[in-house]
Write a protein that holds these residues in place. Sequence first.
Motif, PDB file in Angstrom:
ATOM      1  N   GLU A  24     -39.780  -0.087  -3.580  1.00 33.89           N
ATOM      2  CA  GLU A  24     -39.888   1.080  -2.695  1.00 33.89           C
ATOM      3  C   GLU A  24     -40.557   2.258  -3.413  1.00 33.89           C
ATOM      4  OE1 GLU A  24     -37.498   3.397   0.692  1.00 33.89           O
ATOM      5  OE2 GLU A  24     -36.317   3.094  -1.122  1.00 33.89           O
ATOM      6  N   LYS A  25     -40.239   2.436  -4.684  1.00 37.36           N
ATOM      7  CA  LYS A  25     -40.865   3.546  -5.418  1.00 37.36           C
ATOM      8  C   LYS A  25     -42.365   3.312  -5.580  1.00 37.36           C
ATOM      9  CE  LYS A  25     -40.549   6.497  -9.484  1.00 37.36           C
ATOM     10  NZ  LYS A  25     -40.795   7.716  -8.683  1.00 37.36           N
ATOM     11  N   GLN A  26     -42.768   2.060  -5.724  1.00 41.26           N
ATOM     12  CA  GLN A  26     -44.204   1.777  -5.784  1.00 41.26           C
ATOM     13  C   GLN A  26     -44.872   2.154  -4.460  1.00 41.26           C
ATOM     14  OE1 GLN A  26     -45.172  -2.261  -6.930  1.00 41.26           O
ATOM     15  NE2 GLN A  26     -47.372  -1.946  -6.726  1.00 41.26           N
ATOM     16  N   MET A  27     -44.164   1.943  -3.368  1.00 45.41           N
ATOM     17  CA  MET A  27     -44.695   2.283  -2.048  1.00 45.41           C
ATOM     18  C   MET A  27     -44.600   3.784  -1.762  1.00 45.41           C
ATOM     19  SD  MET A  27     -43.116  -0.850   0.198  1.00 45.41           S
ATOM     20  CE  MET A  27     -43.627  -2.549  -0.072  1.00 45.41           C
ATOM     21  N   ASN A  28     -43.654   4.453  -2.413  1.00 40.15           N
ATOM     22  CA  ASN A  28     -43.444   5.884  -2.193  1.00 40.15           C
ATOM     23  C   ASN A  28     -43.202   6.569  -3.541  1.00 40.15           C
ATOM     24  OD1 ASN A  28     -42.847   8.434  -1.383  1.00 40.15           O
ATOM     25  ND2 ASN A  28     -41.045   7.897  -0.165  1.00 40.15           N
ATOM     26  N   PRO A  29     -44.269   6.910  -4.258  1.00 38.26           N
ATOM     27  CA  PRO A  29     -44.122   7.464  -5.610  1.00 38.26           C
ATOM     28  C   PRO A  29     -43.398   8.814  -5.662  1.00 38.26           C
ATOM     29  CG  PRO A  29     -46.380   6.704  -5.198  1.00 38.26           C
ATOM     30  CD  PRO A  29     -45.680   6.690  -3.890  1.00 38.26           C
ATOM     31  N   ASP A  30     -43.192   9.449  -4.513  1.00 37.29           N
ATOM     32  CA  ASP A  30     -42.531  10.754  -4.503  1.00 37.29           C
ATOM     33  C   ASP A  30     -41.020  10.657  -4.717  1.00 37.29           C
ATOM     34  OD1 ASP A  30     -44.962  11.923  -4.023  1.00 37.29           O
ATOM     35  OD2 ASP A  30     -44.677  12.058  -1.852  1.00 37.29           O
ATOM     36  N   ILE A  31     -40.480   9.458  -4.714  1.00 36.03           N
ATOM     37  CA  ILE A  31     -39.036   9.284  -4.910  1.00 36.03           C
ATOM     38  C   ILE A  31     -38.634   9.854  -6.271  1.00 36.03           C
ATOM     39  CG2 ILE A  31     -37.267   7.530  -5.359  1.00 36.03           C
ATOM     40  CD1 ILE A  31     -38.524   5.824  -3.189  1.00 36.03           C
ATOM     41  N   THR A  32     -37.614  10.693  -6.274  1.00 40.95           N
ATOM     42  CA  THR A  32     -37.135  11.298  -7.524  1.00 40.95           C
ATOM     43  C   THR A  32     -36.188  10.347  -8.248  1.00 40.95           C
ATOM     44  OG1 THR A  32     -35.188  12.303  -6.497  1.00 40.95           O
ATOM     45  CG2 THR A  32     -37.252  13.577  -6.454  1.00 40.95           C
ATOM     46  N   PRO A  33     -36.025  10.509  -9.560  1.00 41.14           N
ATOM     47  CA  PRO A  33     -35.069   9.669 -10.286  1.00 41.14           C
ATOM     48  C   PRO A  33     -33.650   9.772  -9.722  1.00 41.14           C
ATOM     49  CG  PRO A  33     -36.522  10.792 -11.837  1.00 41.14           C
ATOM     50  CD  PRO A  33     -36.814  11.368 -10.484  1.00 41.14           C
ATOM     51  N   GLU A  34     -33.247  10.963  -9.317  1.00 38.87           N
ATOM     52  CA  GLU A  34     -31.899  11.132  -8.760  1.00 38.87           C
ATOM     53  C   GLU A  34     -31.731  10.341  -7.473  1.00 38.87           C
ATOM     54  OE1 GLU A  34     -28.803  14.677  -7.383  1.00 38.87           O
ATOM     55  OE2 GLU A  34     -30.937  15.110  -7.542  1.00 38.87           O
ATOM     56  N   TYR A  35     -32.723  10.452  -6.582  1.00 38.68           N
ATOM     57  CA  TYR A  35     -32.672   9.713  -5.322  1.00 38.68           C
ATOM     58  C   TYR A  35     -32.730   8.202  -5.583  1.00 38.68           C
ATOM     59  CZ  TYR A  35     -33.980   8.070  -0.635  1.00 38.68           C
ATOM     60  OH  TYR A  35     -34.028   7.401   0.564  1.00 38.68           O
ATOM     61  N   PHE A  36     -33.565   7.801  -6.532  1.00 37.30           N
ATOM     62  CA  PHE A  36     -33.696   6.387  -6.889  1.00 37.30           C
ATOM     63  C   PHE A  36     -32.327   5.813  -7.260  1.00 37.30           C
ATOM     64  CE2 PHE A  36     -34.389   2.822  -9.691  1.00 37.30           C
ATOM     65  CZ  PHE A  36     -35.542   2.192  -9.236  1.00 37.30           C
ATOM     66  N   ASN A  37     -31.612   6.473  -8.168  1.00 41.64           N
ATOM     67  CA  ASN A  37     -30.304   5.973  -8.609  1.00 41.64           C
ATOM     68  C   ASN A  37     -29.282   6.011  -7.490  1.00 41.64           C
ATOM     69  OD1 ASN A  37     -31.180   5.394 -11.164  1.00 41.64           O
ATOM     70  ND2 ASN A  37     -30.327   7.220 -12.112  1.00 41.64           N
ATOM     71  N   GLN A  38     -29.310   7.087  -6.702  1.00 45.71           N
ATOM     72  CA  GLN A  38     -28.341   7.224  -5.622  1.00 45.71           C
ATOM     73  C   GLN A  38     -28.530   6.131  -4.574  1.00 45.71           C
ATOM     74  OE1 GLN A  38     -27.970  10.931  -3.124  1.00 45.71           O
ATOM     75  NE2 GLN A  38     -26.948  11.690  -4.955  1.00 45.71           N
ATOM     76  N   LYS A  39     -29.790   5.899  -4.197  1.00 50.26           N
ATOM     77  CA  LYS A  39     -30.036   4.872  -3.187  1.00 50.26           C
ATOM     78  C   LYS A  39     -29.782   3.475  -3.748  1.00 50.26           C
ATOM     79  CE  LYS A  39     -33.249   3.197   0.323  1.00 50.26           C
ATOM     80  NZ  LYS A  39     -34.451   3.461   1.144  1.00 50.26           N
ATOM     81  N   ALA A  40     -30.122   3.251  -5.012  1.00 50.86           N
ATOM     82  CA  ALA A  40     -29.816   1.954  -5.627  1.00 50.86           C
ATOM     83  C   ALA A  40     -28.316   1.693  -5.590  1.00 50.86           C
ATOM     84  CB  ALA A  40     -30.335   1.906  -7.061  1.00 50.86           C
ATOM     85  N   SER A  41     -27.525   2.713  -5.886  1.00 46.70           N
ATOM     86  CA  SER A  41     -26.065   2.579  -5.835  1.00 46.70           C
ATOM     87  C   SER A  41     -25.602   2.322  -4.408  1.00 46.70           C
ATOM     88  CB  SER A  41     -25.410   3.850  -6.392  1.00 46.70           C
ATOM     89  OG  SER A  41     -24.009   3.762  -6.351  1.00 46.70           O
ATOM     90  N   PHE A  42     -26.186   3.032  -3.454  1.00 47.65           N
ATOM     91  CA  PHE A  42     -25.875   2.857  -2.037  1.00 47.65           C
ATOM     92  C   PHE A  42     -26.166   1.424  -1.591  1.00 47.65           C
ATOM     93  CE2 PHE A  42     -27.655   2.824   2.294  1.00 47.65           C
ATOM     94  CZ  PHE A  42     -26.603   3.349   3.039  1.00 47.65           C
TER      95      PHE A  42
END
Length: 360
Positions: free
Chosen positions: A141-159
């Motif tokens: 998903e981050k490759q498709m949307n490079p604007d994803i922040t590290p905080e959001y990345f970890n939060q959504k991965a946990s979700f």
Amino acid sequence: MTKEATFLSTLQNNNIQSGTYTWSSPSNIALVKYWGKKENQIPENASISFTLDACKTITSLGFNRKEDDNQFSFDVIFEGKKNSDFKPKIETFFKRIEAYLPFLKDYHFTIETQNTFPHSSGIASSASGMSALALCLMSIEKQMNPDITPEYFNQKASFLARLGSGSACRSIEGDLIVWGNHEHIEGSSNLFAIKYPYAVHDNFKNYQDTILLVDKGEKQVSSTVGHNLMHNHPFAKQRFDQASENMTKLMSVFKTGDLQEFIDIVESEALTLHAMMMTSMPYFILMKPNTLKIINAIWAFRKQSSLHISFTLDAGANVHVLYPEAEKAKCIEFIKNELVAYCQNGHYICDTIGFGAKPN
């Protein structure tokens, strides 16, 4: 907007044809146990865990765009061999998370995964496995949307990981992780896990966990079945209240460094988890005779030595022996001389507190 809706995807580039991502994600050991859940993997009570370091799952996710986008398509290779046993669980996982990762039916996935510890040995392989897979998917998903922040990345991965296995949401980060709403812990959520947000005494830095493999066989009761037994359990409400109170007590313990109170809470939590299983309907005894021998030996050694050695348990027979780094040498000597004899084939794993998953 609901909190779940914040994790819906806004893809900027869905033209990627293929690729591979690899993550290693650790297991974790709960100090206050999560046992009992509502719909959609929502916990009945908050929990807090140590993230482990050596006990981890390493997962590579290969993906290739396919023409037929009407169904999920994936193969699972576990420790070098094609394995269909995991497919139903991953299929269920994909169904639960499709709304949040709409590209899932666009690709054929090859999931290659291996553990650094015995599968189904009570070291929460579903936690490390599902979190590693969630992180690989988030990398796409981050490759498709490079604007994803590290905080959001970890939060959504946990979700996402939570929707595969509840405790998996606690494996994304470390070293001390909270999952579940708790009135006294700022930022705590039922939807994902967070790093414990307050100061922690040096006594708990680099805490040690030696895992004694009493029984390396398949678990007698799956976690899903075990959690469901809390529905209509005669002591369920008291248990959830107790867990909440223990979370509050641990906040004070982490601040002051009170190792004796830490031991009292953590061992009580472990035994309460097993008490819930012994008093459910149907009922189960998950400990083995050697589990009890280890517990009694730890109690006797602690009284004789005045060291701060303790135990906790997951929903199985194996024993996690916990002790502060400052007392490591004497505790390891005791474990090797007295406790390893109770392990299946003398097998045990020396681990320490870790700091979460890592891309490979």
